[in-house]
Scaffold this motif. Structure first.
Motif, PDB file in Angstrom:
ATOM      1  N   LYS A 260       0.832  -1.214   0.000  1.00  0.00           N
ATOM      2  CA  LYS A 260       0.000   0.000   0.000  1.00  0.00           C
ATOM      3  C   LYS A 260       0.863   1.260   0.000  1.00  0.00           C
ATOM      4  O   LYS A 260       1.807   1.362   0.783  1.00  0.00           O
ATOM      5  N   LEU A 261       0.511   2.215  -0.843  1.00  0.00           N
ATOM      6  CA  LEU A 261       1.156   3.522  -0.757  1.00  0.00           C
ATOM      7  C   LEU A 261       0.732   4.185   0.547  1.00  0.00           C
ATOM      8  O   LEU A 261      -0.381   3.958   1.025  1.00  0.00           O
ATOM      9  N   LYS A 262       1.610   4.997   1.102  1.00  0.00           N
ATOM     10  CA  LYS A 262       1.246   5.672   2.359  1.00  0.00           C
ATOM     11  C   LYS A 262      -0.024   6.499   2.165  1.00  0.00           C
ATOM     12  O   LYS A 262      -0.874   6.564   3.037  1.00  0.00           O
ATOM     13  N   GLU A 263      -0.098   7.167   1.029  1.00  0.00           N
ATOM     14  CA  GLU A 263      -1.363   7.828   0.689  1.00  0.00           C
ATOM     15  C   GLU A 263      -1.625   7.654  -0.796  1.00  0.00           C
ATOM     16  O   GLU A 263      -0.687   7.641  -1.594  1.00  0.00           O
ATOM     17  N   PRO A 264      -2.918   7.477  -1.164  1.00  0.00           N
ATOM     18  CA  PRO A 264      -3.218   7.261  -2.583  1.00  0.00           C
ATOM     19  C   PRO A 264      -2.775   8.453  -3.423  1.00  0.00           C
ATOM     20  O   PRO A 264      -2.789   9.595  -2.944  1.00  0.00           O
ATOM     21  N   LYS A 265      -2.371   8.177  -4.653  1.00  0.00           N
ATOM     22  CA  LYS A 265      -1.958   9.266  -5.546  1.00  0.00           C
ATOM     23  C   LYS A 265      -2.886   9.291  -6.756  1.00  0.00           C
ATOM     24  O   LYS A 265      -3.149   8.246  -7.358  1.00  0.00           O
ATOM     25  N   VAL A 266      -3.361  10.490  -7.100  1.00  0.00           N
ATOM     26  CA  VAL A 266      -4.163  10.642  -8.308  1.00  0.00           C
ATOM     27  C   VAL A 266      -3.207  11.000  -9.439  1.00  0.00           C
ATOM     28  O   VAL A 266      -2.425  11.938  -9.328  1.00  0.00           O
ATOM     29  N   ILE A 267      -3.255  10.205 -10.480  1.00  0.00           N
ATOM     30  CA  ILE A 267      -2.327  10.419 -11.591  1.00  0.00           C
ATOM     31  C   ILE A 267      -3.151  10.470 -12.879  1.00  0.00           C
ATOM     32  O   ILE A 267      -4.107   9.721 -13.040  1.00  0.00           O
ATOM     33  N   ALA A 268      -2.812  11.426 -13.748  1.00  0.00           N
ATOM     34  CA  ALA A 268      -3.658  11.660 -14.922  1.00  0.00           C
ATOM     35  C   ALA A 268      -2.827  11.791 -16.178  1.00  0.00           C
ATOM     36  O   ALA A 268      -1.636  12.096 -16.129  1.00  0.00           O
ATOM     37  N   LEU A 269      -3.476  11.537 -17.307  1.00  0.00           N
ATOM     38  CA  LEU A 269      -2.893  11.870 -18.603  1.00  0.00           C
ATOM     39  C   LEU A 269      -3.590  13.154 -19.035  1.00  0.00           C
ATOM     40  O   LEU A 269      -4.819  13.186 -19.175  1.00  0.00           O
ATOM     41  N   ILE A 270      -2.800  14.202 -19.189  1.00  0.00           N
ATOM     42  CA  ILE A 270      -3.353  15.540 -19.405  1.00  0.00           C
ATOM     43  C   ILE A 270      -3.037  15.999 -20.829  1.00  0.00           C
ATOM     44  O   ILE A 270      -1.862  16.042 -21.231  1.00  0.00           O
TER      45      ILE A 270
ATOM     46  N   ILE B 144      -2.073  14.730  -9.828  1.00  0.00           N
ATOM     47  CA  ILE B 144      -3.093  15.750  -9.589  1.00  0.00           C
ATOM     48  C   ILE B 144      -3.251  15.914  -8.083  1.00  0.00           C
ATOM     49  O   ILE B 144      -3.454  14.929  -7.366  1.00  0.00           O
ATOM     50  N   LYS B 145      -3.132  17.135  -7.631  1.00  0.00           N
ATOM     51  CA  LYS B 145      -3.346  17.370  -6.203  1.00  0.00           C
ATOM     52  C   LYS B 145      -4.823  17.694  -6.003  1.00  0.00           C
ATOM     53  O   LYS B 145      -5.336  18.666  -6.559  1.00  0.00           O
ATOM     54  N   THR B 146      -5.489  16.852  -5.259  1.00  0.00           N
ATOM     55  CA  THR B 146      -6.912  17.065  -5.037  1.00  0.00           C
ATOM     56  C   THR B 146      -7.271  16.578  -3.649  1.00  0.00           C
ATOM     57  O   THR B 146      -6.679  15.627  -3.138  1.00  0.00           O
ATOM     58  N   LYS B 147      -8.259  17.252  -3.046  1.00  0.00           N
ATOM     59  CA  LYS B 147      -8.675  16.828  -1.710  1.00  0.00           C
ATOM     60  C   LYS B 147      -9.623  15.641  -1.796  1.00  0.00           C
ATOM     61  O   LYS B 147      -9.772  14.884  -0.849  1.00  0.00           O
ATOM     62  N   ASN B 148     -10.276  15.514  -2.948  1.00  0.00           N
ATOM     63  CA  ASN B 148     -11.252  14.448  -3.106  1.00  0.00           C
ATOM     64  C   ASN B 148     -10.821  13.488  -4.221  1.00  0.00           C
ATOM     65  O   ASN B 148     -11.149  13.691  -5.390  1.00  0.00           O
ATOM     66  N   PRO B 149     -10.071  12.443  -3.870  1.00  0.00           N
ATOM     67  CA  PRO B 149      -9.522  11.571  -4.924  1.00  0.00           C
ATOM     68  C   PRO B 149     -10.582  10.787  -5.699  1.00  0.00           C
ATOM     69  O   PRO B 149     -10.291  10.243  -6.757  1.00  0.00           O
TER      70      PRO B 149
ATOM     71  N   THR C 232      14.828  19.659 -14.367  1.00  0.00           N
ATOM     72  CA  THR C 232      14.404  18.259 -14.515  1.00  0.00           C
ATOM     73  C   THR C 232      12.884  18.214 -14.423  1.00  0.00           C
ATOM     74  O   THR C 232      12.248  19.209 -14.059  1.00  0.00           O
ATOM     75  N   LEU C 233      12.348  17.054 -14.709  1.00  0.00           N
ATOM     76  CA  LEU C 233      10.894  16.904 -14.643  1.00  0.00           C
ATOM     77  C   LEU C 233      10.383  17.161 -13.225  1.00  0.00           C
ATOM     78  O   LEU C 233       9.220  17.506 -13.029  1.00  0.00           O
ATOM     79  N   LYS C 234      11.273  17.011 -12.248  1.00  0.00           N
ATOM     80  CA  LYS C 234      10.880  17.220 -10.853  1.00  0.00           C
ATOM     81  C   LYS C 234      10.550  18.685 -10.565  1.00  0.00           C
ATOM     82  O   LYS C 234      10.027  19.012  -9.501  1.00  0.00           O
ATOM     83  N   ASP C 235      10.877  19.597 -11.518  1.00  0.00           N
ATOM     84  CA  ASP C 235      10.485  21.004 -11.345  1.00  0.00           C
ATOM     85  C   ASP C 235       8.970  21.162 -11.436  1.00  0.00           C
ATOM     86  O   ASP C 235       8.413  22.137 -10.961  1.00  0.00           O
ATOM     87  N   ILE C 236       8.302  20.191 -12.095  1.00  0.00           N
ATOM     88  CA  ILE C 236       6.836  20.217 -12.117  1.00  0.00           C
ATOM     89  C   ILE C 236       6.370  19.447 -10.882  1.00  0.00           C
ATOM     90  O   ILE C 236       6.523  18.227 -10.801  1.00  0.00           O
ATOM     91  N   LEU C 237       5.852  20.156  -9.910  1.00  0.00           N
ATOM     92  CA  LEU C 237       5.499  19.503  -8.640  1.00  0.00           C
ATOM     93  C   LEU C 237       4.241  18.655  -8.799  1.00  0.00           C
ATOM     94  O   LEU C 237       4.187  17.516  -8.378  1.00  0.00           O
ATOM     95  N   TYR C 238       3.216  19.261  -9.389  1.00  0.00           N
ATOM     96  CA  TYR C 238       1.947  18.562  -9.596  1.00  0.00           C
ATOM     97  C   TYR C 238       1.046  19.445 -10.448  1.00  0.00           C
ATOM     98  O   TYR C 238       1.433  20.564 -10.804  1.00  0.00           O
ATOM     99  N   PHE C 239      -0.128  18.939 -10.765  1.00  0.00           N
ATOM    100  CA  PHE C 239      -1.141  19.746 -11.473  1.00  0.00           C
ATOM    101  C   PHE C 239      -2.308  19.970 -10.517  1.00  0.00           C
ATOM    102  O   PHE C 239      -2.599  19.135  -9.662  1.00  0.00           O
ATOM    103  N   GLU C 240      -3.004  21.081 -10.689  1.00  0.00           N
ATOM    104  CA  GLU C 240      -4.210  21.296  -9.867  1.00  0.00           C
ATOM    105  C   GLU C 240      -5.245  22.077 -10.662  1.00  0.00           C
ATOM    106  O   GLU C 240      -4.921  22.673 -11.672  1.00  0.00           O
TER     107      GLU C 240
END
Lengths: 157, 415
Positions: free
Chosen positions: A99-109, A122-127, A149-157
């Motif tokens: 199990k991941l410590k917390e679920p991650k929402v991941i999207a193709l944008i 995707i950073k969201t309060k309601n996964p 690097t790609l790590k400069d993109i923290l997340y999408f919201e």
């Protein structure tokens, strides 16, 4: 045996354990270097447009995979760091099957003004929310902390 | 031109792990069985040997160096195809068609239970600059001895993050399944029915390892791992080895075997870039078109009697049937519910139990599928035998995150 769960831990038997030291330095390439140099300074993405079929690639490329032709410097464009969610998933399992410590929402944008999509967290309060068609924008590291690097993109919201 | 036939098949039992045998012994067993089945001596009769393997799955560098002894190929023409078993079959097919080789042996296997970090190895197949970093931290937890890390700086100079774990690469299946369901109107329940069917079929396949009597509710109530993919929608990995011996028609007659013909094959790869790749298994469509043309198949739904398609995830069975032109978009689930995909239906699909019932055997997938088709066409499938089958299709996909697939057409009569 007709069980859904089976013993799958081979370490409980006699064995020899080894690992592979496999570290690499991956070159970004000409197009990648330009893309990340731009991302270090600006809050937009660089893309490149095929001169023949007009397809816009983001991340940018030096050649078109459909027409197999060069994409010249003048065909590079700046596009906004935002887009529309095409598909999304809630990942709950880590690479080791736990199990991941917390679920991650991941999207193709689908990135605006391009014919390309990008994977993003995707950073969201309601996964459980349906994100189909949702407009999202990239949240980048503060400019001073960017490293190209790609790590400069923290997340999408 | 030379017709190409299957003259021998051999396989190990398929198990979630194989602690009693090392991978070489395991490959030896499958090959020895195939050579005995064909009635040949590999040290004299086989002209060329092909294995299908991928170094990182195996845990060796230059895996082909480790191949010849256990398949009878030392000091003989021998090579490894870094691809699925059907890619190997295709290569063998071409070698025989040239007339240079009369008998070619193809082996593929999975000893995935030896691989302790399967998820990480699959993540290694993502684009390292633009895609892999999405899954989590780039550094390994164990950095000892690596020149790019020091005691002072145990993190790489660039790319460090505060993340502590990587997302399992199967998240891509979650994305694609959502696309498939939305596009075709197929439901999660219908995909669950694929799992129920395949695990049930596996009861009648002696070598399958994941047979089970489950209900649709069991699948629906299993945990979401990559929504909408649930834990029971995923084919669990399995160890197994398969060997198939091909020969020219003339050689088969000389040997006096009753051959099954390999009448067509096709393969292709989509772009590796997730940014521009389609999500509709276009690789299967193109590969099938090539195979149908070679085998002279004009109306696949009418002419094909039995199919084994890649079902590494439940929705993939339905998606692949549609890509192969065996169902219209959205129709595969209807065929499933009407019972047409059952052993007694009009389009028996994954009678072996598929990967959901047999287990996901990685690069051996295509040969496991081919093995089932050959067994059925020979009429050796026992209680799961499909009556009167003349033409069968085997299809494989190289799995997450690839866009590569291959198709093989087997027939009772030469074409």
């Amino acid at each position: 045996m007709t069980f859904l769960e089976k013993q799958s831990d081979p370490t409980s038997f006699m064995h020899w354990r080894g690992d592979m030291q496999a570290d690499y330095l991956y070159t970004n390439g000409v197009a990648g270097n330009r893309f990340f140099a731009h991302l270090k300074k600006k809050d937009t993405f660089l893309a490149s447009r095929c001169p023949q079929c007009k397809k816009v690639f983001m991340p940018p490329r030096m050649f078109c995979e459909d027409c197999f032709c060069d994409i010249p410097d003048k065909a590079w464009i700046e596009v906004p760091a935002r887009g529309t969610v095409r598909v999304w998933t809630v990942a709950t399992i880590n690479a080791h099957g736990k199990k991941l410590k917390e679920p991650k929402v991941i999207a193709l944008i689908d990135i605006d003004k391009t014919d390309s999509a990008m994977l993003g967290i995707i950073k969201t309060k309601n996964p459980d929310k349906d994100l189909f068609g949702q407009k999202v924008k990239a949240v980048l590291r503060p400019k001073k902390k960017r490293e190209g690097t790609l790590k400069d993109i923290l997340y999408f919201e | 031109m030379n017709k190409v036939c299957v003259i021998g098949v051999g396989h190990t039992d398929f198990n979630s792990m194989t602690p009693d045998m090392e991978w070489k012994e395991f490959m030896y067993e499958a090959c020895q069985k195939a050579y005995v089945d064909a009635g040949i001596d590999p040290r004299k009769d086989v002209d060329s040997f092909i294995t299908c393997a991928e170094d990182y799955y195996e845990g060796f560098g230059i895996f082909d160096e480790f191949v010849p002894d256990q398949i009878g190929a030392t000091l003989r023409p021998c090579g490894t195809v870094c691809g699925d078993g059907i890619h190997g079959l295709g290569n063998a097919f071409m070698q025989i068609k040239t007339g240079l080789m009369d008998i070619v042996a193809i082996e593929a296997h999975s000893k995935v239970s030896d691989l302790l970090t399967f998820g990480d190895v699959v993540l290694f197949a993502f684009d390292p600059v633009f895609e892999r970093p999405i899954s989590g931290p780039v550094e390994r937890p164990n950095f000892a001895g690596s020149p790019s890390y020091t005691k002072k700086a145990p993190k790489p100079l660039i790319g460090s993050s505060k993340e502590t774990e990587r997302i399992h690469p199967y998240f891509l299946a979650g994305l694609e399944m959502q696309h498939y369901l939305r596009k075709t109107g197929t439901t999660e329940e219908q995909c669950a029915k694929v799992v129920v069917k395949n695990k049930k079929n596996a009861f009648r396949n002696p070598y399958a390892d994941y047979e089970a009597r489950i209900r649709v509710e069991d699948v629906m109530e299993s945990e979401y791992m990559f929504k909408p993919v649930k834990s029971l929608d995923i084919a669990p990995t399995v160890d197994g080895a398969v060997c198939i011996v091909l020969a020219s028609h003339k050689k088969a007659k000389e040997l006096g075997v009753d051959p099954i013909y390999l009448s067509g094959f096709g393969y292709c790869s989509e772009t590796p870039w997730l940014s521009t790749r389609g999500m509709d298994a276009g690789y299967a469509k193109v590969a099938a078109k090539m195979a149908y043309k070679m085998a002279g198949i004009k109306k696949p739904r009418k002419e094909i009697d039995i199919v084994e398609v890649d079902d590494k995830f439940s929705y993939k069975e339905l998606q692949h049937l549609e890509s192969l032109g065996l169902a219209r978009s959205g129709e595969a689930a209807e065929l499933l519910e009407e019972g047409e995909l059952d052993v007694k239906g009009s389009l028996p699909t994954n009678t072996s139990g598929g990967l959901l019932g047999v287990g996901n055997c990685l690069e051996a997938t295509g040969l496991q599928k081919s093995l089932e088709i050959v067994t059925q066409l020979r009429g050796h499938a026992g209680k799961r035998q499909v009556p009167d089958c003349e033409v069968g299709l085997a299809q494989s996909w190289r799995g997450i995150p690839t866009g590569t697939g291959a198709v093989a057409i087997f027939t009772r009569e030469g074409r």
